[in-house]
Design a protein around this motif. Structure first.
Motif, PDB file in Angstrom:
ATOM      1  N   ARG A  10      91.008  24.078  25.427  1.00  0.00           N
ATOM      2  CA  ARG A  10      92.038  25.503  25.007  1.00  0.00           C
ATOM      3  C   ARG A  10      90.949  26.608  24.992  1.00  0.00           C
ATOM      4  N   GLN A  14      91.855  29.993  27.509  1.00  0.00           N
ATOM      5  CA  GLN A  14      92.041  30.992  26.837  1.00  0.00           C
ATOM      6  C   GLN A  14      90.989  32.132  27.148  1.00  0.00           C
ATOM      7  N   ARG A  18      91.219  35.447  29.545  1.00  0.00           N
ATOM      8  CA  ARG A  18      90.936  36.902  29.092  1.00  0.00           C
ATOM      9  C   ARG A  18      90.010  37.401  29.866  1.00  0.00           C
ATOM     10  N   VAL A 100      97.891  27.639  28.129  1.00  0.00           N
ATOM     11  CA  VAL A 100      98.109  28.657  27.484  1.00  0.00           C
ATOM     12  C   VAL A 100      98.807  29.681  27.732  1.00  0.00           C
TER      13      VAL A 100
END
Length: 103
Positions: A10, A14, A18, A100
């Motif tokens: 996860r 993520q 980003r 995500v």
């Protein structure tokens, strides 16, 4: 950003999303010659990895995550211009359908 020694799946997904939006390349590095299904992986090749842009993030994985965590210091010494992280749980804990979403 301060980088930890490990990311779980996860956190990898993520942070990849980003960081790549910020222009930082994030690579999932296969150290066991066993690609993860539905994941964009790169085979461990130090010569080729040296060519990646300075500041890129290398996330190394093995079957369980233990070997790459043990060798993390070696990877950091080999790639001082890059950020090296181990994938917690390795290939064994990778969930093919995990995604995500934006907050």
């Amino acid at each position: 950003m301060s980088y930890p020694n490990e990311w779980n799946q996860r956190e990898f997904l993520q942070n990849k999303k980003r960081l790549e939006a910020e222009g930082i390349k994030v690579l999932l590095i296969d150290t066991i010659l066993s690609p993860i299904e539905n994941a964009d992986t790169v085979v461990y090749n130090p010569y080729e990895l040296q060519k990646e842009p300075k500041g890129s993030v290398f996330v190394f994985y093995c079957d369980s995550g233990k070997s790459t965590l043990e060798r993390l210091k070696e990877y950091k010494n080999k790639f001082p211009l890059h950020h090296c992280i181990s994938l917690k749980g390795g290939r064994g804990y990778w969930r093919i359908n995990m995604t995500v979403f934006d907050d």
